[in-house]
Design an enzyme around this catalytic site. Structure first.
Site, short mmCIF file in Angstrom:
data_model
loop_
_atom_site.label_atom_id
_atom_site.label_comp_id
_atom_site.label_asym_id
_atom_site.label_seq_id
_atom_site.Cartn_x
_atom_site.Cartn_y
_atom_site.Cartn_z
N GLU A 3 0.81 -1.22 0.00
CA GLU A 3 0.00 0.00 0.00
C GLU A 3 0.84 1.26 0.00
O GLU A 3 0.49 2.25 -0.65
CB GLU A 3 -0.95 -0.01 1.20
N HIS A 47 -11.11 -6.14 8.06
CA HIS A 47 -11.50 -5.92 6.67
C HIS A 47 -12.91 -5.33 6.56
O HIS A 47 -13.53 -5.43 5.50
CB HIS A 47 -11.44 -7.22 5.87
#
Length: 326
Positions: free
Chosen positions: A60, A129
């Site tokens: 990321e 998540h």
């Protein structure tokens, strides 16, 4: 007029802008041939090729670092961080780099990019998540924060976000990807910082965002049909900029305020709106503003527990009914 899913609307909005502007590029994990883990970029690789739709490693920080460099040197990147939770992995870019570059260079360098995040719960992905991170993002000066609830808004707000000269965090709700709605043909460009009144009413104003919008609308219909309570429902769509004019005008008509927030209760966006109302419209209130939120806990993976903690239609109905009766 086409009937599109929310996920197809993401690809439609990006494709519209890529066709219009050759400087728009997409980067992220598995977004190219695979079309993204949520299939929200399906077809872009075939249409625009590997130079403009680029897969990245599972990194990321690298994704956002590359996006920032590209933005600073003339491109308009649309970067995907697959799950919004992993904004935490690259938080330095959100908090220190994207939003402050224009300020620290006295306007000489901008960062015109969009970061797409798969946000929110109700999909049984568990605590790491499933988070709703809009409250993380809206506290950073210099970031714009958008969270559409319908396919047509996805297309229009995506276009507005890509055309904006500053960094925009674009929150796509994972549990809305399969939902469908009408989307007009041709170019669609919306305006950041504008809310939509989806249902007019006289007894209370309900503010909602993303997945909570259809739940608020369903609750308003039940409140009207079963309890005779007529609620106005506003889809905020954008948290930064925030459409305070629409909120305060609605409150001036209904005199009661409810927020429906998926984010955890502590420091949620509803707290900021309640603060604004207390400052600017206190005497329009006929009762205290009420926040309907997720508790300040990690989201459970078990379906029955996740359903309990997220604001539901029944909890919205019962909260509004009891508050107006007291």
């Amino acid at each position: 007029m086409a009937e599109l899913t929310y996920r197809d609307a993401v690809a439609r909005g990006i494709a519209q802008e890529m066709e219009r502007d050759p400087d728009v590029v997409c980067i992220g994990e598995d977004i190219a041939k695979a079309g993204g883990v949520f299939k929200a970029t399906w077809g872009l690789f075939d249409k625009f090729g590997a130079k403009r739709v680029c897969d990245t490693p599972i990194a990321e920080q690298a994704i956002l670092g590359a996006a920032m460099g590209a933005a600073m040197t003339g491109l308009k990147p649309v970067a995907e961080i697959m799950f919004a939770d992993f904004a935490a992995v690259c938080w330095d870019f959100f908090a220190n780099e994207f939003p402050k570059t224009r300020y620290m260079t006295n306007g000489q360098v901008g960062v015109p990019l969009v970061v797409r995040l798969g946000n929110g719960g109700a999909a049984r992905f568990g605590a790491q998540h499933s988070q709703s991170v809009e409250n993380w993002c809206m506290m950073i000066p210099g970031l714009k924060v958008v969270a559409p609830s319908s396919p047509v808004d996805v297309v229009g707000l995506m276009a507005a976000a890509i055309r904006d000269p500053d960094p925009v965090i674009f929150l796509e709700h994972k549990s809305l990807y399969a939902t469908k709605g009408p989307v007009p043909d041709g170019e669609i460009v919306d305006t950041l910082g504008t809310a939509k009144i989806l249902r007019t009413g006289r007894d209370a104003t309900i503010l909602a965002l993303a997945l909570m919008v259809p739940r608020a609308l369903a609750a308003a219909e039940e409140l009207k049909s079963k309890h005779g309570i007529d609620c106005e429902v506003i889809d905020l769509r954008s948290l930064v900029p925030l459409d305070t004019r629409t909120i305060l005008a609605s409150l001036g008509r209904t005199h009661r305020l409810f927020t429906v927030e998926e984010n955890p209760r502590l420091c949620g966006w509803g707290a900021e709106i309640v603060s604004i109302v207390a400052d600017e419209a206190f005497f329009d209130l006929d009762g205290p503003p009420v926040r309907i939120t997720t508790p300040h806990i990690p989201l459970p993976a078990a379906d029955n527990l996740e359903d309990v903690v997220l604001p539901s239609v029944s909890r919205i109905v019962e909260t509004v009914r009891r508050s107006l009766a007291s």
